[in-house]
Design an enzyme around this catalytic site. Sequence first.
Site, PDB file in Angstrom:
ATOM      1  N   LEU A  82       1.467 -46.408  -8.691  1.00  0.00           N
ATOM      2  CA  LEU A  82       1.087 -47.683  -9.301  1.00  0.00           C
ATOM      3  C   LEU A  82       1.460 -47.673 -10.776  1.00  0.00           C
ATOM      4  O   LEU A  82       1.289 -46.674 -11.468  1.00  0.00           O
ATOM      5  CB  LEU A  82      -0.418 -47.928  -9.162  1.00  0.00           C
ATOM      6  CG  LEU A  82      -0.962 -48.131  -7.754  1.00  0.00           C
ATOM      7  CD1 LEU A  82      -2.367 -48.703  -7.823  1.00  0.00           C
ATOM      8  CD2 LEU A  82      -0.082 -49.044  -6.928  1.00  0.00           C
ATOM      9  N   HIS A 108      -5.610 -47.991 -12.826  1.00  0.00           N
ATOM     10  CA  HIS A 108      -6.570 -48.110 -13.924  1.00  0.00           C
ATOM     11  C   HIS A 108      -7.995 -48.168 -13.367  1.00  0.00           C
ATOM     12  O   HIS A 108      -8.907 -47.557 -13.911  1.00  0.00           O
ATOM     13  CB  HIS A 108      -6.337 -49.400 -14.726  1.00  0.00           C
ATOM     14  CG  HIS A 108      -5.016 -49.469 -15.427  1.00  0.00           C
ATOM     15  ND1 HIS A 108      -3.988 -50.260 -14.997  1.00  0.00           N
ATOM     16  CD2 HIS A 108      -4.573 -48.836 -16.548  1.00  0.00           C
ATOM     17  CE1 HIS A 108      -2.955 -50.130 -15.815  1.00  0.00           C
ATOM     18  NE2 HIS A 108      -3.276 -49.274 -16.763  1.00  0.00           N
ATOM     19  N   LYS A 129      -0.401 -39.877 -14.161  1.00  0.00           N
ATOM     20  CA  LYS A 129       0.945 -40.442 -13.981  1.00  0.00           C
ATOM     21  C   LYS A 129       1.752 -40.243 -15.259  1.00  0.00           C
ATOM     22  O   LYS A 129       2.916 -39.892 -15.217  1.00  0.00           O
ATOM     23  CB  LYS A 129       0.879 -41.914 -13.606  1.00  0.00           C
ATOM     24  CG  LYS A 129       2.263 -42.459 -13.417  1.00  0.00           C
ATOM     25  CD  LYS A 129       2.231 -43.800 -12.758  1.00  0.00           C
ATOM     26  CE  LYS A 129       3.480 -44.544 -13.125  1.00  0.00           C
ATOM     27  NZ  LYS A 129       3.446 -44.960 -14.536  1.00  0.00           N
TER      28      LYS A 129
END
Length: 282
Positions: free
Chosen positions: A184, A37, A149
Amino acid sequence: MEIVHTIKELQAALSALRAQGKTVGLVPTMGALHEGHASLVKRCVAENDIAVVSVFVNPTQFNDKNDLEKYPRTVDADCRLLEACGVAFAFVPSVEEIYPEPDTRHFSYPPLDTVMEGKYRPGHFNGVCQVVSKLFDIVKPDRAYFGEKDYQQLAIIREMVRQMRFPLEIIGCPIVREADGLALSSRNKRLTSEQRVQALQISQTLFASVDYAKTHTVGETRLFVEDRIAASEGLKLEYFELVDGNTLQSIADWKDTDCPVGCITVFCGEVRLIDNIKYKER
Ligand code: PAF
Protein backbone atom coordinates in the site's frame (compact mmCIF):
# COMPACT_ATOMS: atom_id res chain seq x y z
CA MET A 1 -11.53 14.03 17.44
CA GLU A 2 -10.19 17.57 17.36
CA ILE A 3 -8.67 18.95 14.19
CA VAL A 4 -5.93 21.34 15.21
CA HIS A 5 -4.03 23.67 12.89
CA THR A 6 -1.62 25.49 15.18
CA ILE A 7 1.24 24.39 17.40
CA LYS A 8 -0.02 26.58 20.23
CA GLU A 9 -3.46 24.96 20.28
CA LEU A 10 -2.04 21.45 20.12
CA GLN A 11 0.52 22.05 22.85
CA ALA A 12 -2.07 23.64 25.17
CA ALA A 13 -4.36 20.62 24.81
CA LEU A 14 -1.54 18.10 25.18
CA SER A 15 0.10 19.67 28.21
CA ALA A 16 -3.22 19.60 30.08
CA LEU A 17 -3.61 15.91 29.27
CA ARG A 18 -0.02 15.10 30.10
CA ALA A 19 -0.49 16.78 33.48
CA GLN A 20 -3.17 14.14 34.13
CA GLY A 21 -0.53 11.47 33.48
CA LYS A 22 -1.74 10.53 30.00
CA THR A 23 0.69 9.00 27.50
CA VAL A 24 0.89 10.41 24.00
CA GLY A 25 1.54 8.53 20.75
CA LEU A 26 2.32 10.20 17.43
CA VAL A 27 1.90 8.98 13.86
CA PRO A 28 3.50 11.44 11.43
CA THR A 29 1.89 11.23 7.96
CA MET A 30 1.65 13.19 4.76
CA GLY A 31 -2.03 12.36 4.42
CA ALA A 32 -3.62 10.46 1.50
CA LEU A 33 -4.19 7.87 4.18
CA HIS A 34 -4.76 4.19 3.39
CA GLU A 35 -4.97 0.93 5.33
CA GLY A 36 -1.18 0.96 5.82
CA HIS A 37 -1.46 4.21 7.77
CA ALA A 38 -4.56 2.89 9.52
CA SER A 39 -2.52 -0.02 10.89
CA LEU A 40 -0.01 2.44 12.44
CA VAL A 41 -2.81 4.64 13.74
CA LYS A 42 -4.75 1.75 15.30
CA ARG A 43 -1.61 0.55 17.04
CA CYS A 44 -0.92 4.07 18.29
CA VAL A 45 -4.49 4.35 19.62
CA ALA A 46 -4.21 0.95 21.34
CA GLU A 47 -0.84 1.64 22.98
CA ASN A 48 -1.28 5.25 24.16
CA ASP A 49 -3.90 7.22 26.09
CA ILE A 50 -3.87 9.97 23.47
CA ALA A 51 -3.16 9.45 19.77
CA VAL A 52 -1.97 12.40 17.67
CA VAL A 53 -1.71 12.05 13.90
CA SER A 54 -0.05 14.78 11.88
CA VAL A 55 -1.17 15.34 8.30
CA PHE A 56 1.40 17.50 6.57
CA VAL A 57 2.84 17.27 3.07
CA ASN A 58 6.37 18.28 3.95
CA PRO A 59 7.87 20.34 1.12
CA THR A 60 11.47 20.00 2.31
CA GLN A 61 11.61 16.26 1.66
CA PHE A 62 10.61 16.52 -2.01
CA ASN A 63 13.61 16.91 -4.26
CA ASP A 64 11.25 16.80 -7.26
CA LYS A 65 8.83 19.75 -7.46
CA ASN A 66 6.54 17.82 -9.76
CA ASP A 67 6.27 15.01 -7.20
CA LEU A 68 5.35 17.57 -4.48
CA GLU A 69 2.65 19.11 -6.67
CA LYS A 70 1.24 15.73 -7.67
CA TYR A 71 1.24 14.35 -4.13
CA PRO A 72 -2.40 13.45 -3.38
CA ARG A 73 -4.14 15.70 -0.82
CA THR A 74 -7.29 14.28 0.72
CA VAL A 75 -7.54 15.95 4.14
CA ASP A 76 -11.32 15.52 4.60
CA ALA A 77 -11.22 11.79 3.90
CA ASP A 78 -8.07 11.52 6.03
CA CYS A 79 -9.82 13.11 9.01
CA ARG A 80 -12.79 10.76 8.65
CA LEU A 81 -10.46 7.75 8.70
CA LEU A 82 -8.59 9.10 11.74
CA GLU A 83 -11.79 9.78 13.64
CA ALA A 84 -13.02 6.24 12.93
CA CYS A 85 -9.72 4.88 14.27
CA GLY A 86 -10.17 6.67 17.61
CA VAL A 87 -7.56 9.41 17.19
CA ALA A 88 -7.78 12.28 19.69
CA PHE A 89 -6.02 14.98 17.62
CA ALA A 90 -5.45 15.40 13.91
CA PHE A 91 -2.68 17.98 13.60
CA VAL A 92 -3.02 19.65 10.19
CA PRO A 93 -0.61 22.60 10.12
CA SER A 94 0.14 24.96 7.24
CA VAL A 95 3.61 25.12 5.71
CA GLU A 96 4.12 28.53 7.42
CA GLU A 97 3.22 27.03 10.80
CA ILE A 98 5.94 24.40 10.51
CA TYR A 99 8.46 26.53 8.60
CA PRO A 100 7.96 30.18 9.66
CA GLU A 101 11.49 30.60 8.33
CA PRO A 102 13.57 28.30 6.13
CA ASP A 103 14.96 25.34 8.04
CA THR A 104 18.73 25.55 7.66
CA ARG A 105 19.50 22.60 9.92
CA HIS A 106 21.40 19.82 8.24
CA PHE A 107 20.89 16.22 9.26
CA SER A 108 23.37 13.65 8.07
CA TYR A 109 23.63 10.04 9.19
CA PRO A 110 26.18 8.35 6.98
CA PRO A 111 26.38 5.66 5.87
CA LEU A 112 22.65 5.09 6.44
CA ASP A 113 21.56 8.07 4.33
CA THR A 114 24.15 7.93 1.56
CA VAL A 115 22.80 4.76 -0.10
CA MET A 116 19.60 3.86 -1.98
CA GLU A 117 16.96 6.61 -1.50
CA GLY A 118 19.72 8.88 -0.15
CA LYS A 119 21.64 8.44 -3.39
CA TYR A 120 18.68 8.84 -5.75
CA ARG A 121 16.79 11.54 -3.81
CA PRO A 122 19.45 13.96 -2.56
CA GLY A 123 18.19 16.04 0.36
CA HIS A 124 15.18 13.79 0.92
CA PHE A 125 16.20 12.41 4.30
CA ASN A 126 17.43 15.80 5.45
CA GLY A 127 13.88 17.08 4.85
CA VAL A 128 12.35 14.06 6.58
CA CYS A 129 14.57 14.61 9.63
CA GLN A 130 13.77 18.33 9.65
CA VAL A 131 10.03 17.76 9.84
CA VAL A 132 10.11 14.69 12.08
CA SER A 133 12.41 16.40 14.61
CA LYS A 134 10.07 19.42 14.63
CA LEU A 135 7.06 17.14 15.18
CA PHE A 136 8.87 15.38 18.02
CA ASP A 137 9.65 18.77 19.61
CA ILE A 138 6.06 19.98 19.19
CA VAL A 139 4.21 16.84 20.30
CA LYS A 140 6.79 15.35 22.70
CA PRO A 141 5.30 11.89 22.21
CA ASP A 142 6.11 8.88 24.35
CA ARG A 143 5.99 6.70 21.23
CA ALA A 144 6.12 7.43 17.51
CA TYR A 145 5.03 5.02 14.77
CA PHE A 146 6.56 4.54 11.32
CA GLY A 147 5.98 1.97 8.58
CA GLU A 148 8.62 -0.55 7.51
CA LYS A 149 7.69 0.14 3.90
CA ASP A 150 10.04 3.13 4.12
CA TYR A 151 12.68 0.85 5.53
CA GLN A 152 15.57 3.29 5.14
CA GLN A 153 13.54 6.18 6.60
CA LEU A 154 12.80 4.10 9.69
CA ALA A 155 16.50 3.24 10.17
CA ILE A 156 17.51 6.91 9.78
CA ILE A 157 14.84 8.14 12.19
CA ARG A 158 15.96 5.57 14.77
CA GLU A 159 19.52 6.86 14.36
CA MET A 160 18.40 10.51 14.64
CA VAL A 161 16.50 9.67 17.85
CA ARG A 162 19.55 7.88 19.23
CA GLN A 163 21.98 10.68 18.40
CA MET A 164 19.68 13.54 19.46
CA ARG A 165 18.51 11.63 22.54
CA PHE A 166 14.80 12.22 21.94
CA PRO A 167 13.10 10.66 24.98
CA LEU A 168 10.67 8.50 23.02
CA GLU A 169 10.28 5.04 21.60
CA ILE A 170 10.19 4.43 17.86
CA ILE A 171 7.84 1.64 16.82
CA GLY A 172 8.30 0.13 13.34
CA CYS A 173 5.19 -1.48 11.86
CA PRO A 174 5.07 -4.14 9.11
CA ILE A 175 4.19 -3.36 5.48
CA VAL A 176 0.49 -3.68 4.67
CA ARG A 177 -0.25 -5.18 1.25
CA GLU A 178 -3.26 -5.43 -1.04
CA ALA A 179 -4.70 -8.95 -1.24
CA ASP A 180 -2.63 -9.52 -4.40
CA GLY A 181 0.62 -8.37 -2.77
CA LEU A 182 1.08 -4.76 -3.90
CA ALA A 183 2.46 -2.72 -0.99
CA LEU A 184 0.00 0.00 0.00
CA SER A 185 1.21 3.48 -0.90
CA SER A 186 -0.41 6.88 -1.31
CA ARG A 187 1.21 6.91 -4.74
CA ASN A 188 -0.85 3.87 -5.85
CA LYS A 189 -3.74 6.32 -6.34
CA ARG A 190 -1.83 7.74 -9.30
CA LEU A 191 -1.61 4.40 -11.16
CA THR A 192 -3.90 3.80 -14.13
CA SER A 193 -5.72 0.45 -14.10
CA GLU A 194 -3.18 -0.91 -16.58
CA GLN A 195 -0.27 0.31 -14.44
CA ARG A 196 -1.89 -1.17 -11.34
CA VAL A 197 -1.62 -4.60 -13.00
CA GLN A 198 1.98 -3.93 -14.10
CA ALA A 199 2.99 -2.75 -10.63
CA LEU A 200 2.04 -6.13 -9.21
CA GLN A 201 5.26 -7.55 -10.67
CA ILE A 202 7.23 -5.64 -8.03
CA SER A 203 5.94 -7.54 -5.00
CA GLN A 204 5.59 -10.78 -7.00
CA THR A 205 9.26 -10.54 -7.95
CA LEU A 206 10.31 -9.87 -4.35
CA PHE A 207 8.25 -12.83 -3.07
CA ALA A 208 9.72 -15.10 -5.78
CA SER A 209 13.23 -13.90 -4.91
CA VAL A 210 12.83 -15.10 -1.32
CA ASP A 211 12.31 -18.64 -2.64
CA TYR A 212 15.09 -18.24 -5.19
CA ALA A 213 17.50 -16.99 -2.52
CA LYS A 214 17.20 -20.27 -0.62
CA THR A 215 19.38 -21.98 -3.23
CA HIS A 216 21.28 -19.07 -4.80
CA THR A 217 23.95 -16.53 -3.91
CA VAL A 218 23.39 -12.85 -3.17
CA GLY A 219 24.71 -11.92 -6.64
CA GLU A 220 22.44 -14.43 -8.36
CA THR A 221 19.44 -13.24 -6.38
CA ARG A 222 20.16 -9.62 -7.28
CA LEU A 223 20.32 -10.57 -10.98
CA PHE A 224 17.11 -12.59 -10.67
CA VAL A 225 15.24 -9.51 -9.47
CA GLU A 226 16.88 -7.15 -11.95
CA ASP A 227 16.12 -9.46 -14.89
CA ARG A 228 12.51 -10.05 -13.88
CA ILE A 229 11.78 -6.35 -13.50
CA ALA A 230 13.58 -5.57 -16.79
CA ALA A 231 11.32 -8.14 -18.49
CA SER A 232 8.15 -6.67 -16.95
CA GLU A 233 6.18 -4.39 -19.22
CA GLY A 234 5.73 -0.83 -18.00
CA LEU A 235 8.33 -1.06 -15.21
CA LYS A 236 11.73 0.57 -15.00
CA LEU A 237 14.05 -0.43 -12.18
CA GLU A 238 15.85 2.39 -10.38
CA TYR A 239 17.69 0.10 -7.98
CA PHE A 240 17.48 -3.19 -6.17
CA GLU A 241 19.89 -3.63 -3.27
CA LEU A 242 20.41 -6.55 -0.94
CA VAL A 243 21.53 -4.96 2.31
CA ASP A 244 22.20 -5.60 5.95
CA GLY A 245 18.92 -4.54 7.58
CA ASN A 246 20.75 -2.63 10.32
CA THR A 247 23.57 -0.84 8.49
CA LEU A 248 21.77 -0.66 5.11
CA GLN A 249 25.08 -1.48 3.40
CA SER A 250 25.15 -3.94 0.50
CA ILE A 251 26.02 -7.49 1.35
CA ALA A 252 28.15 -9.78 -0.81
CA ASP A 253 27.26 -13.01 0.96
CA TRP A 254 24.22 -14.18 2.94
CA LYS A 255 26.61 -14.80 5.84
CA ASP A 256 27.38 -11.05 6.00
CA THR A 257 24.23 -10.38 8.04
CA ASP A 258 21.58 -12.13 10.06
CA CYS A 259 19.03 -9.67 8.72
CA PRO A 260 19.18 -9.46 4.90
CA VAL A 261 16.68 -7.08 3.33
CA GLY A 262 16.00 -6.47 -0.35
CA CYS A 263 15.06 -2.85 -1.10
CA ILE A 264 13.63 -1.94 -4.48
CA THR A 265 12.54 1.21 -6.28
CA VAL A 266 10.72 0.98 -9.57
CA PHE A 267 9.12 3.50 -11.87
CA CYS A 268 5.72 2.45 -13.13
CA GLY A 269 5.22 5.09 -15.78
CA GLU A 270 5.90 8.32 -13.87
CA VAL A 271 4.99 6.87 -10.51
CA ARG A 272 7.93 5.96 -8.30
CA LEU A 273 7.14 2.95 -6.12
CA ILE A 274 9.22 1.42 -3.35
CA ASP A 275 8.99 -1.91 -1.59
CA ASN A 276 11.20 -4.22 0.44
CA ILE A 277 11.36 -7.77 1.70
CA LYS A 278 13.18 -9.59 4.49
CA TYR A 279 15.12 -12.78 3.68
CA LYS A 280 15.39 -13.87 7.30
CA GLU A 281 13.52 -17.16 6.90
CA ARG A 282 15.83 -18.28 4.09
O1 PAF B 1 6.69 8.58 5.65
C1 PAF B 1 6.13 9.68 5.46
O2 PAF B 1 4.96 9.77 5.11
C2 PAF B 1 6.93 10.97 5.67
O3 PAF B 1 8.24 10.82 5.23
C3 PAF B 1 6.89 11.47 7.12
C4 PAF B 1 7.57 10.51 8.08
C5 PAF B 1 5.45 11.69 7.55
C6 PAF B 1 7.62 12.81 7.22
O4 PAF B 1 7.04 13.78 6.41
